[in-house]
Design a protein around this motif. Structure first.
Motif: not given
Length: 282
Positions: A66, A72, A75, A78, A83, A86
């Motif tokens: 994560k 990541h 995405r 992102n 991340n 996060y």
């Protein structure tokens, strides 16, 4: 006036976390702090006097999928190997709380180095004491190819290490007559051109000054380290640098390796404490 300069190095900067935690234990606090990339991202926990917080980050969060991973980067929301929401929002604001009040109460200066993509030059920006999104820290950590550009006040930035990897000269210019510099590479390390330089030149061709900065980075880094070593020999700066990094790479997420490097940094600072105090008291 005591200044602390922290080099970046992503996961390798866990070594610096061990050093900084030992400084906290010894109640050695600086008047000015400057960090590059992970050097400032981890360094703010020293400023907030949260000993052990970075160890928890390295032990409980960095090893997880994560926190980081190529998925990541893919995405669209992102576009980073890390991340971002996060790492720079959920963790410091909820899961591993950062003491924003203690950070705000620090009376000294806390700066992050960023590279302006239009000029290819380093900028030394004071860290806001109330930004819970840590936008400046994101910008300082924005590794080329692994991060999107981060915009602040209409300017686009990437990793500060591109333009000034070890900004100890800036600290001297700011009046620090005592300087602790924490490196993340062993003494004698010679930086070579980035293996992805050609790809980076193509990716950022719209920013010729930035490309020139990338092309000269290795040479400038090696010259900076040579100058720093000369000052160390003259007793004008105190330098921490690891003899070993135990195979920890830039995106390392092996919990045991990270803990070993942290423990080594802490033990190294403990071993050097008498010499450090002698330097500070001269």
């Amino acid at each position: 006036m005591l200044g602390i300069t922290c080099e970046g190095g992503a996961s390798r900067t866990v070594y610096s976390c061990g050093v900084l935690d030992k400084l906290l234990e010894e109640n050695i606090m600086c008047d000015r702090f400057i960090g590059v990339s992970a050097g400032i991202a981890f360094g703010v926990s020293y400023i907030s006097r949260q000993k052990g917080r970075n160890l928890s980050l390295a032990s409980d969060f960095m090893p997880t999928k994560k926190y980081m991973g190529a998925h990541h980067l893919l995405r669209p929301s992102n576009m980073s190997f890390y991340n971002l929401e996060y790492a720079f929002d959920e963790i410091p604001n909820k899961l591993l709380p950062f003491d924003m009040q203690a950070f705000a109460e620090f009376e000294g200066s806390v700066e992050a180095v960023v590279t302006n993509v239009e000029t290819g030059k380093a900028e030394y920006l004071e860290c806001p004491r109330d930004d819970r999104k840590f936008t400046l820290l994101r910008a300082s950590c924005a590794l080329p190819m692994l991060f999107p550009m981060i915009e602040i006040d209409g300017k686009k930035y990437l990793d500060g290490g591109l333009a000034d990897s070890i900004p100890f000269k800036h600290m001297i210019e700011q009046g620090c007559d005592k300087n602790i510099v924490i490196l993340t590479r062993p003494r004698g390390y010679i930086k070579k051109d980035e293996p992805l330089l050609k790809l980076m030149e193509k990716r950022y061709k719209k920013y010729p000054e930035l490309v020139d900065c990338m092309r000269t980075r290795a040479q400038r880094y090696n010259e900076c380290v040579a100058e720093l070593e000369e000052l160390r020999h003259e007793g004008k700066v105190f330098v921490f640098s690891p003899k070993h990094t135990f195979g920890v790479n830039r995106t390392e997420n092996d919990r045991r390796k990270l803990r070993r490097l942290y423990d080594y940094g802490y033990a190294h600072a403990e071993h050097e404490m008498a010499h450090l105090r002698n330097y500070l008291e001269r």
